[in-house]
Each structure stands twice: as C-alpha cells, then as structure tokens.
Scaffold this active site. Structure first.
Site, PDB file in Angstrom:
ATOM      1  N   GLY A 143       0.825  -1.203   0.000  1.00  0.00           N
ATOM      2  CA  GLY A 143       0.000   0.000   0.000  1.00  0.00           C
ATOM      3  C   GLY A 143       0.851   1.242   0.000  1.00  0.00           C
ATOM      4  O   GLY A 143       2.078   1.184  -0.122  1.00  0.00           O
TER       5      GLY A 143
ATOM      6  N   ASP B 140      -9.717   8.382   1.909  1.00  0.00           N
ATOM      7  CA  ASP B 140      -9.132   7.454   0.939  1.00  0.00           C
ATOM      8  C   ASP B 140      -9.938   6.154   0.879  1.00  0.00           C
ATOM      9  O   ASP B 140      -9.373   5.060   0.922  1.00  0.00           O
ATOM     10  CB  ASP B 140      -7.668   7.166   1.292  1.00  0.00           C
ATOM     11  CG  ASP B 140      -6.923   6.507   0.132  1.00  0.00           C
ATOM     12  OD1 ASP B 140      -7.391   6.612  -1.015  1.00  0.00           O
ATOM     13  OD2 ASP B 140      -5.872   5.881   0.373  1.00  0.00           O
TER      14      ASP B 140
END
Length: 566
Positions: A256, A372
């Site tokens: 990520g 997000d």
C-alpha cells in the site's frame, strides 16, 4: 645588458640593438621608479649618445652622483672634463638607453634603480667585484636567470609548506568528522531496549494514548478487550521479525501507500497482519502517528482493529488483527473469485461499509473523514463482513466543523470527489462520493478507472447514469449475481443510492445517516431522483487525434499525479 628586476630601465649592446635600424631587440623604458638607495654601475668602453653638460670646475664626481640620484629622469652621469671636474648627465632624450662602444671612452655611471631593493645578492656581488664592472651580455643574462631561479626557489619554499599544512588540516578535520559520526551512530543505535523505550515515550507524548510495553516473551497477552481496549501494546522488533519469517515474500499480503503488509504468527499461534513503514513511503511518520491515534480510539465491528505497534529507530510498524480474506477488490475484480460473492453477500458488504462510515462521521468519539475510501481498503473477515482500514490520511473534525481545505491532496484517482480534487475542499460529502463509486463497482464488478467503451462511455459513472436514464439499470448488474438477485427492487435501490452519492454538487449528496436509511428502509423510504454524476460529459478523440471537450468536465478523468501524491 643591464636590467632592473622590477621593470627599471635597461640598455643593450649596440651589436644587438640599434633604434635607427628598428631592431626589435631594443627596449625603451621609462624611469618610473627611483629612490635614494639606487645604485649606479660604473661602465667603461661605452657612452650615452645624448649628454647634458655642466662645466662647473668646482663640481666633482661625487657631486654629479648626488645630482643624478635626486633626479629620477637622470639615467647616467660622468665627469664633463678629462681632469674629473664638471658633470654631464644623460636623460635619454634622443636615443634612450642606446650605448655605442668606443675603446677609449671615459667611465660613466648608469642608474640601476632596483638593484639594491630587489636583489641584495646582486648588489653585494657588484660591490665586491669592483674590477668586474664591465660584463658581456651573456654574463648579464646569466645573472638575471640566476635571479629568476632564486625567485622560483623562494616561491616553492613558501607554497609547499602552506599546501602541506592545508592538507594536514583537512585530514584532521575529516578524521574528526568520521569519529564524531561513528560515536553518534553508536549512541543512536544503542541497545534495543533503550531505543524502544525512548521512541515509546515520544509516541505516548505525541499520540496521547496509553501503551503497555510488551516484552519479547509477553506477546501472549495481546487481545484487546474490556478494560484493556484503550491500551496499545508495544511489540519488540525481534518478535515481529520472527512472526513474519523476517519479512519474507512468502508472507507478504500486499503493498500500500504506507508500505508492505505481511502475515505473521505469534508464539501463541495468534495470526496478525503487520504493516511496515517503507523508507520510500510518501506517507511517512505523520501518517503512521495519525493512524495509530485514530484506530486506537475507534471501536466498531466494521473498522479494522489495531493490536499494537513497534518502533525501533527508523522502523515503524502497526500490528492489526489478521483478516483471512484480504481485500474486497481481490474478489469483485477477479474473474474466478467474484462468484464467491453472491447478491446477499454483496448487499451485506454495502450495508456494512455504510454502517462503518456512519460511525466515523457521527457516532465515534472523534468525527473522522477517511479521505481514501476504495475497495482495496475494505478488508473481509472470515464471514465476508467488510472492515474499513487504512486511516493514515484520515482527518479529525470538531463538532462544529463541516469541512476543511488543504493544499496537500491525497487519495486515489477515480474515487475522489470533484471539489476535493480541484480545490482541496473535503468534508463528509467527500467520503459519500467515494462510497457511491465503491457501490457501483460492487454492483457491476467493473472498475471506475478501468472502465472504457470506445466512442461511448469514459467511466463507470457515465455508463451507470446512461443506463439509469434509459431504465436499463439491470444491465449494470454483474452477470455472476443475476441468478441470486431475485428482487430487482433491491438492486434498483442500490443503484439509485449510489447515483445520489456521486452527484456533482456536494450539497445534493445525502449524508451517511440518510444513506443507511435508504438502503435498509425498504418501501418505507423513497429515495429522491438523482442528478447528473460528476463525470466528463463529452470527450471524444477525433480523426486528428485532438481531445475535444465541448461540455462541462470534472476531475474523474484526470490523473492525481499533478498534485502532491500520498
């Protein structure tokens, strides 16, 4: 030739210099320097062509010398009469320094204005060799060469020690720097226990949370419950290394913005997920601390649960509960695994994400905007229940705050609301927009950013809006769930709610409490008709490969790489 060392006047032998013949060997110099210490060299066998006579019989040769010495224009002197009386002086008025050889010429005395100032050696030699006052040109040149060699020797004797001292000082400074760096590095590394203690205190101060330090053998008391639900254990780095097989690729779950995520197994058999801050991460320490502070204060079944952290020097690690089914996007966008998500599971996932967002926006002790949201940040537990994760870029809002503005835009292309991507303005409605995009992806099994049909639709939002206007919304359904979705009304309601969430104007979008009500209210709650979503209305590539945009456009087609990325 006689010549001053600093550019005083010179004269040449007539065999090599004749001004009247334009001989290039001739040099005419002005007596620009003189002093009371000037020397006059006695020469014989030559005379100056231009003289000025003072036929005063009371004057002797010493008087001539004093008069010439006090007049810088006087280049030479001699007795005017053969008996040594009177004076004659040469000023170089006609031929300058030219001298012609005459065998019976009387002695003359020629000024050398720099001999005593610049070359004590040459002066001494001249004084001590009274019988050698007449020298050939080769002797004069040899004398000057000797002076030049002496000057070079003096320069070398000065420069070499200076350079040596500079090099020595530089080496000493370099050694001192390396020694300090070595000592600092050793002290900074320190022991593992000391480093962890210092970092822990910093984290406690900055995050304002309670931490229970866990020793290497104390990792069997990690489960958070009841009394301990606000204590955040601190793992030792060695225990994290051991649990993940020293961060082996075989245990890597994904990558990520924060860094890689690994699966780990503690000594008591408990499985954990380990998120390790990458040194090249665009998020960094601020996001690490942000996520630690937020998650440690959140308790909801649809939010990821943190078990602890590890801080050791540059290493910063967050330890989560392990969720065996990984992320939602690994199912809905996979051609083989998507069949595992039937209609009931997808509907439960949509409702679970909505409940988690409602908790963040309204019911948690901290009002939080995630910023997000995307399907790769939705994890699935063993029962396929959705878990919202990745709070590194989340923001806390006060009770009276409705929105904020930032110059640092973070997020993921395709999920960002237009007002946030274009102006940096974010609010709860920013998360609502992201939620709407996620719902459309879950219903269709298609990606918003990867969706493209030539000469028709640029993205999933435009495609869904077109089908909705034409009453063909069932064509949006993922074919693998068509057999399990028996009630078209439920699917229609989900599409309508999603389109409401992605409306271009943030004020038109519902809040999450309204979304939850519309999704679970059945026939008792009637959603309003949605307005046009935020997508590019018309953007076609013509035959000349030029992009034409005659209509209004939003940011969903833009790459977020033009702003500061996370």
């Amino acid at each position: 030739m006689f010549q001053g060392l600093d550019g005083g006047w010179s004269y040449w032998w007539p065999t090599i210099c004749d001004v009247r013949e334009n001989n290039k060997a001739c040099i005419s110099q002005k007596p620009d320097k003189c002093s009371s210490r000037d020397e006059f060299l006695e020469t014989k066998g030559q005379y100056m062509e231009k003289w000025e006579y003072h036929r005063n019989h009371s004057m002797g040769l010493n008087d001539c010398a004093e008069m010439c010495k006090n007049n810088c224009s006087c280049k030479a002197y001699a007795s005017a009469e053969s008996d040594g009386t009177g004076c004659k002086f040469s000023y170089g008025q006609v031929l300058g320094e030219i001298i012609k050889h005459v065998a019976d010429a009387e002695p003359i005395f020629i000024r050398n204005s720099t001999l005593s100032e610049k070359s004590s050696t040459s002066t001494t030699t001249t004084r001590d060799n009274d019988t050698d006052t007449t020298r050939s040109p080769s002797e004069v040149i040899e004398t000057n060469n000797g002076c030049n060699a002496h000057k070079k020797q003096m320069l070398v004797s000065i420069i070499v020690p200076l350079v040596s001292m500079a090099v020595f000082a530089l080496l000493c400074s370099l050694c001192c720097f390396l020694w300090k760096k070595s000592c600092f590095g050793v002290s900074k590394r320190g022991s593992r226990h000391e480093d962890a203690s210092v970092r822990t205190e910093v984290l406690i101060h900055e995050l304002g949370i309670s931490m229970a330090a866990i020793k290497h053998t104390g990792t069997d008391k990690l489960k958070l419950n009841g009394k301990l639900d606000h204590e955040l254990p601190l793992f030792s780095f060695s225990s994290i290394e051991t649990s993940t097989g020293y961060f082996s690729n075989a245990n890597k779950l994904g990558q990520g913005g924060f860094g890689p995520v690994y699966k780990g197994t503690l000594s008591d058999g408990q499985e954990i997920a380990v998120k390790r801050l990458s040194k090249r991460s665009g998020q960094g320490v601020q996001e690490f601390e942000n996520e630690m502070m937020l998650i440690s204060n959140l308790q909801h079944k649809n939010l990821v649960r943190v078990l602890g952290c590890c801080i050791k020097g540059e290493e910063k690690i967050i330890v989560y509960e392990y969720l065996p089914n990984k992320s939602l996007d690994s199912f809905i966008f996979d051609t083989t695994k998507r069949v595992l998500l039937d209609w009931e599971k997808r509907l439960r996932i949509i409702e679970g994400i909505a409940q988690g967002l409602l908790y963040l926006h309204k019911y948690s002790r901290l009002r939080i905007i995630h910023r997000d949201l995307k399907n790769s940040n939705i994890l699935l537990d063993s029962n396929m229940n959705p878990i919202i994760s990745d709070f590194g870029t989340a923001k806390i809002f006060g009770d009276n705050e409705s929105g904020a503005n930032t110059n640092r835009i973070v997020g993921t292309y395709g999920y960002m609301s237009p007002e946030y991507a274009m102006t940096g303005l974010f609010s709860e409605k920013s998360d609502v927009f992201s939620f709407g995009v996620m719902v459309l992806e879950i219903l269709s099994g298609k990606k918003n950013t990867g969706f493209h049909q030539p000469n028709e639709f640029l993205n999933l939002l435009e495609f869904a809006w077109s089908l909705w206007k034409e009453g063909k919304f069932l064509e949006l359904m993922d074919p693998v769930v068509s057999e399990t979705c028996k009630q078209a009304g439920e699917f229609s309601r989900c599409v309508q709610v999603a389109l409401l969430c992605v409306q271009e104007n943030a004020a038109d979008r519902p809040i999450m409490s309204e979304v939850v009500s519309m999704l679970g209210g059945g026939d008792m709650v009637t959603p309003p008709a949605p307005k046009q979503p935020a997508f590019l209305k018309v953007a076609k590539i013509d035959d000349n490969n030029l992009l034409k945009i005659p209509g209004t456009c939003s940011v969903n087609h833009l790459s977020i790489s033009i702003v500061q990325a996370r």
